[in-house]
Design a protein around this motif. Sequence first.
Motif, PDB file in Angstrom:
ATOM      1  N   GLY A  22       0.783  -1.225   0.000  1.00  0.00           N
ATOM      2  CA  GLY A  22       0.000   0.000   0.000  1.00  0.00           C
ATOM      3  C   GLY A  22       0.814   1.274   0.000  1.00  0.00           C
ATOM      4  O   GLY A  22       0.256   2.369  -0.096  1.00  0.00           O
ATOM      5  N   ASP A  23       2.128   1.168   0.148  1.00  0.00           N
ATOM      6  CA  ASP A  23       2.963   2.377   0.128  1.00  0.00           C
ATOM      7  C   ASP A  23       3.095   2.904  -1.298  1.00  0.00           C
ATOM      8  O   ASP A  23       3.020   2.151  -2.260  1.00  0.00           O
ATOM      9  CB  ASP A  23       4.366   2.085   0.660  1.00  0.00           C
ATOM     10  N   GLU A  24       3.291   4.199  -1.404  1.00  0.00           N
ATOM     11  CA  GLU A  24       3.611   4.817  -2.681  1.00  0.00           C
ATOM     12  C   GLU A  24       5.073   5.234  -2.621  1.00  0.00           C
ATOM     13  O   GLU A  24       5.501   5.833  -1.641  1.00  0.00           O
ATOM     14  CB  GLU A  24       2.725   6.033  -2.931  1.00  0.00           C
ATOM     15  N   VAL A  25       5.841   4.872  -3.647  1.00  0.00           N
ATOM     16  CA  VAL A  25       7.273   5.130  -3.657  1.00  0.00           C
ATOM     17  C   VAL A  25       7.597   6.097  -4.788  1.00  0.00           C
ATOM     18  O   VAL A  25       7.207   5.873  -5.931  1.00  0.00           O
ATOM     19  CB  VAL A  25       8.063   3.807  -3.848  1.00  0.00           C
ATOM     20  N   VAL A  26       8.305   7.170  -4.449  1.00  0.00           N
ATOM     21  CA  VAL A  26       8.761   8.132  -5.453  1.00  0.00           C
ATOM     22  C   VAL A  26      10.227   7.832  -5.733  1.00  0.00           C
ATOM     23  O   VAL A  26      11.052   7.821  -4.822  1.00  0.00           O
ATOM     24  CB  VAL A  26       8.588   9.581  -4.954  1.00  0.00           C
ATOM     25  N   VAL A  27      10.542   7.573  -6.994  1.00  0.00           N
ATOM     26  CA  VAL A  27      11.907   7.276  -7.407  1.00  0.00           C
ATOM     27  C   VAL A  27      12.590   8.590  -7.753  1.00  0.00           C
ATOM     28  O   VAL A  27      12.038   9.404  -8.486  1.00  0.00           O
ATOM     29  CB  VAL A  27      11.919   6.321  -8.622  1.00  0.00           C
ATOM     30  N   THR A  28      13.812   8.764  -7.218  1.00  0.00           N
ATOM     31  CA  THR A  28      14.535  10.006  -7.474  1.00  0.00           C
ATOM     32  C   THR A  28      15.843   9.727  -8.210  1.00  0.00           C
ATOM     33  O   THR A  28      16.434   8.661  -8.074  1.00  0.00           O
ATOM     34  CB  THR A  28      14.857  10.735  -6.158  1.00  0.00           C
TER      35      THR A  28
END
Length: 87
Positions: A22-28
């Motif tokens: 359920g987590d949202e991950v932002v790739v940087t």
Amino acid sequence: MEVPISALRAELSSWIERVRGGDEVVVTDRGVPVARLSQINTAPLLEQLVERGVLSRPSGSRRPAARDIVRAQASGSVSDFVTEQRR
């Protein structure tokens, strides 16, 4: 939550498990956000619309038949056929 590309590559399966949870991950990339990983809703769109009452299921399972339709026959190229049909 954010993750650098290098860490994502090294630990992809663990990041995918977090997204499944359920987590949202932002790739940087060098601190700049470039992508977002989030869960995909696995219910098909039509099923969701039926559940909401927007659509209803068809009364019959048969597809309509094209009756008394004459199929076009082409002897040349498609562009020749289209030009002939437009006359």
